[in-house]
Scaffold this active site. Structure first.
Site, mmCIF file in Angstrom:
data_model
loop_
_atom_site.group_PDB
_atom_site.id
_atom_site.type_symbol
_atom_site.label_atom_id
_atom_site.label_comp_id
_atom_site.label_asym_id
_atom_site.label_seq_id
_atom_site.Cartn_x
_atom_site.Cartn_y
_atom_site.Cartn_z
ATOM 1 N N ARG A 1 0.837 -1.391 -0.076
ATOM 2 C CA ARG A 1 -0.083 0.180 0.109
ATOM 3 C C ARG A 1 0.791 1.265 -0.062
ATOM 4 O O ARG A 1 0.483 2.393 0.586
ATOM 5 C CB ARG A 1 -0.836 -0.172 1.127
ATOM 6 C CG ARG A 1 -2.091 -1.075 1.200
ATOM 7 C CD ARG A 1 -2.773 -0.778 0.046
ATOM 8 N NE ARG A 1 -4.123 -1.776 -0.001
ATOM 9 C CZ ARG A 1 -3.924 -2.966 -0.609
ATOM 10 N NH1 ARG A 1 -3.047 -3.364 -1.303
ATOM 11 N NH2 ARG A 1 -4.920 -3.822 -0.411
ATOM 12 N N SER B 1 -10.884 -0.532 2.815
ATOM 13 C CA SER B 1 -10.322 -1.099 4.141
ATOM 14 C C SER B 1 -9.806 0.198 4.839
ATOM 15 O O SER B 1 -9.026 0.929 4.188
ATOM 16 C CB SER B 1 -9.109 -1.881 3.821
ATOM 17 O OG SER B 1 -9.595 -3.204 3.319
ATOM 18 N N GLU C 1 -5.101 2.821 6.730
ATOM 19 C CA GLU C 1 -5.007 2.580 5.304
ATOM 20 C C GLU C 1 -5.486 3.781 4.599
ATOM 21 O O GLU C 1 -5.099 4.472 3.698
ATOM 22 C CB GLU C 1 -5.630 1.309 4.834
ATOM 23 C CG GLU C 1 -5.423 1.239 3.395
ATOM 24 C CD GLU C 1 -5.666 -0.241 2.320
ATOM 25 O OE1 GLU C 1 -5.483 -1.115 3.271
ATOM 26 O OE2 GLU C 1 -6.092 -0.152 1.536
HETATM 27 C C1 LIG Z 1 -15.672 -0.034 -2.263
HETATM 28 C C2 LIG Z 1 -14.213 -0.135 -2.271
HETATM 29 C C3 LIG Z 1 -13.380 -1.094 -2.633
HETATM 30 C C4 LIG Z 1 -11.931 -1.019 -2.469
HETATM 31 N N1 LIG Z 1 -10.848 -1.964 -2.821
HETATM 32 C C5 LIG Z 1 -9.806 -1.996 -2.518
HETATM 33 C C6 LIG Z 1 -8.943 -3.102 -3.107
HETATM 34 O O1 LIG Z 1 -9.507 -4.062 -3.312
HETATM 35 N N2 LIG Z 1 -7.501 -2.761 -2.898
HETATM 36 C C7 LIG Z 1 -6.911 -1.748 -2.683
HETATM 37 O O2 LIG Z 1 -5.994 -1.491 -2.734
HETATM 38 N N3 LIG Z 1 -7.801 -0.488 -2.480
HETATM 39 C C8 LIG Z 1 -9.111 -0.566 -2.527
HETATM 40 N N4 LIG Z 1 -10.012 0.298 -2.165
HETATM 41 C C9 LIG Z 1 -9.428 1.821 -1.852
HETATM 42 C C10 LIG Z 1 -9.107 2.736 -2.993
HETATM 43 O O3 LIG Z 1 -10.064 2.564 -4.183
HETATM 44 C C11 LIG Z 1 -7.478 2.752 -3.521
HETATM 45 O O4 LIG Z 1 -6.616 2.826 -2.365
HETATM 46 C C12 LIG Z 1 -7.378 3.534 -4.678
HETATM 47 O O5 LIG Z 1 -6.202 3.306 -5.371
HETATM 48 C C13 LIG Z 1 -7.378 4.957 -4.177
HETATM 49 O O6 LIG Z 1 -7.631 5.663 -5.498
HETATM 50 P P1 LIG Z 1 -8.414 7.229 -5.734
HETATM 51 O O7 LIG Z 1 -8.116 7.530 -6.920
HETATM 52 O O8 LIG Z 1 -9.740 7.161 -5.189
HETATM 53 O O9 LIG Z 1 -7.364 8.129 -4.724
HETATM 54 P P2 LIG Z 1 -7.863 8.934 -3.580
HETATM 55 O O10 LIG Z 1 -8.556 8.185 -2.560
HETATM 56 O O11 LIG Z 1 -8.347 10.232 -4.115
HETATM 57 O O12 LIG Z 1 -6.492 9.567 -2.901
HETATM 58 C C14 LIG Z 1 -5.624 8.526 -2.241
HETATM 59 C C15 LIG Z 1 -4.215 9.021 -2.237
HETATM 60 O O13 LIG Z 1 -3.774 8.892 -3.555
HETATM 61 C C16 LIG Z 1 -3.121 10.441 -3.953
HETATM 62 N N5 LIG Z 1 -3.179 10.652 -5.343
HETATM 63 C C17 LIG Z 1 -4.539 10.569 -5.972
HETATM 64 N N6 LIG Z 1 -4.317 10.705 -7.382
HETATM 65 C C18 LIG Z 1 -2.833 11.269 -7.198
HETATM 66 C C19 LIG Z 1 -2.101 11.729 -8.427
HETATM 67 N N7 LIG Z 1 -2.502 11.665 -9.640
HETATM 68 N N8 LIG Z 1 -0.660 11.967 -8.099
HETATM 69 C C20 LIG Z 1 -0.327 11.843 -6.899
HETATM 70 N N9 LIG Z 1 -0.839 11.374 -5.977
HETATM 71 C C21 LIG Z 1 -2.396 11.022 -6.039
HETATM 72 C C22 LIG Z 1 -4.057 11.213 -3.065
HETATM 73 O O14 LIG Z 1 -3.231 12.516 -2.853
HETATM 74 C C23 LIG Z 1 -4.008 10.323 -1.755
HETATM 75 O O15 LIG Z 1 -2.834 10.377 -1.125
HETATM 76 C C24 LIG Z 1 -11.452 0.441 -2.016
HETATM 77 C C25 LIG Z 1 -12.035 1.222 -1.917
HETATM 78 C C26 LIG Z 1 -13.472 1.365 -1.929
HETATM 79 C C27 LIG Z 1 -14.625 2.467 -1.823
#
Ligand SMILES: Cc1cc2nc3c(=O)[nH]c(=O)nc-3n(C[C@H](O)[C@H](O)[C@H](O)COP(=O)(O)OP(=O)(O)OC[C@H]3O[C@@H](n4cnc5c(N)ncnc54)[C@H](O)[C@@H]3O)c2cc1C
Length: 306
Positions: free
Chosen positions: A179, A229, A299
């Site tokens: 992560r 999570s 997380e």
């Molecule tokens: C229903 C559900 C299921 C999920 N299942 C999983 C799973 O199976 N496995 C898993 O690993 N995660 C899971 N997640 C968590 C989440 O989807 C992941 O961590 C995902 O990668 C976050 O992406 P995001 O675009 O939503 O980032 P955000 O939540 O918007 O941001 C998260 C982090 O990424 C950074 N970030 C975003 N975009 C950029 C960019 N372009 N450049 C630099 N930094 C950036 C942000 O600054 C922040 O630090 C789940 C979430 C939900 C709601």
């Protein structure tokens, strides 16, 4: 209004990009938990030029900035974020295939990309079928499921440094871990990633995806508002199991509840405040530490002011 925010807002106008910025945008409209107060400034640059202008304005006006993807790993607090929140716009959603390699913009939805790859008969992205984040967020968090991670398919990542220089690093220099990856510490803004996939059998890809969807449906509250999570799995343990054994499964506060399907998820049942979720997070941490002497690591990321 804070003087620097006012100055920054005027700068957007002066540089002809005021239409990409909003004042006091409620972040609950941009997070999967549907929780979060206002960002002083919220900006969606449509291309690299606008992104660079946006960062220049933030730096010149001395206001902090954050970059968000789909907000699926965030708890934004009720008083919101002081400064500028940047969400990449349309120009960061391009997908280009070169044989088995795919170049995807940081704003591309990961689950959408997994479907496009399936349509092309390419294997490697099946694990992403249910992950609702963007490519940018997934790289920063080394998102994964069922033992497969972004690190398994990344060839290189292109990003913007704090100094507004474009850099490209290969997998070997990204130092992916559970992560996380090194770009987070560097405060880099991911622009795009190149992923390597393999030729696969469409039927096998589809049945693996179906299996993953089924596992999720059985074990996780996928139809509820969550941020995925809440805690990382400590080495040798599952956070969900520890939380359940510590008696916190089903615990609720205001509109928030620890899922009774999977204790590592906190649900917004409707009208939950960030303070409700935070209360549950702290209660879980306390109970798990008291019962097992284990300090859970969060997380989800918490942004903003209480
Ligand atoms: C229903 C559900 C299921 C999920 N299942 C999983 C799973 O199976 N496995 C898993 O690993 N995660 C899971 N997640 C968590 C989440 O989807 C992941 O961590 C995902 O990668 C976050 O992406 P995001 O675009 O939503 O980032 P955000 O939540 O918007 O941001 C998260 C982090 O990424 C950074 N970030 C975003 N975009 C950029 C960019 N372009 N450049 C630099 N930094 C950036 C942000 O600054 C922040 O630090 C789940 C979430 C939900 C709601």
């Amino acid at each position: 209004m804070d003087l620097n925010i006012d100055k920054a807002n005027k700068e957007f106008r002066k540089r002809g990009i005021n239409e990409i910025v909003k004042l006091n945008e409620l972040l609950k409209y941009h997070t999967s938990l549907r929780i979060g107060g206002p960002a002083d400034l919220f900006c969606s640059p449509r291309n690299l030029e606008e992104l660079i202008k946006t960062i220049s304005i933030a730096q010149e006006c001395h206001i902090p900035f954050w970059i968000m993807g789909n907000g699926t790993n965030l708890l934004v607090l009720d008083k919101g974020v002081r400064g500028l929140v940047i969400k990449l716009g349309e120009g960061f959603k391009n997908i280009n295939f070169f044989d088995k390699t795919v170049q995807a913009g940081a704003g591309v939805n990961l689950f959408y990309l997994s479907k496009v790859a399936f349509n092309k008969g390419l294997t490697g992205l099946e694990f992403a079928i249910n992950i609702p984040g963007t490519i940018g967020g997934a790289i920063i968090n080394n998102a994964g499921f069922a033992g497969r991670y972004m690190a398994d398919i990344v060839e290189s990542v292109t990003f913007l440094t704090k100094e507004k220089r474009i850099k490209k690093l290969p997998l070997a220099d990204l130092n992916f871990k559970y992560r996380e990856c090194d770009l987070k510490r560097q405060l880099a803004i991911i622009l795009e990633a190149t992923l390597f996939l393999k030729e696969g059998d469409k039927e096998k890809i589809s049945s693996l995806m179906e299996e993953y969807v089924k596992i999720r449906k059985n074990k996780q509250p996928i139809d509820e508002l969550t941020a995925g999570s809440v805690f990382k799995n400590p080495p040798g343990f599952y956070a969900g199991e520890l939380i359940e054994k510590a008696g916190a499964k089903g615990l609720s506060r205001g509109g928030a509840r620890v899922s009774s399907k999977h204790a590592n998820f906190i649900i917004n049942k409707g009208g939950a405040k960030a303070t409700d979720v935070l209360f549950l997070i702290r209660e879980i941490e306390k109970r798990v530490e008291e019962n097992f002497g284990i300090k859970l690591e969060r997380e989800i990321e918490i942004w903003g002011e209480l």
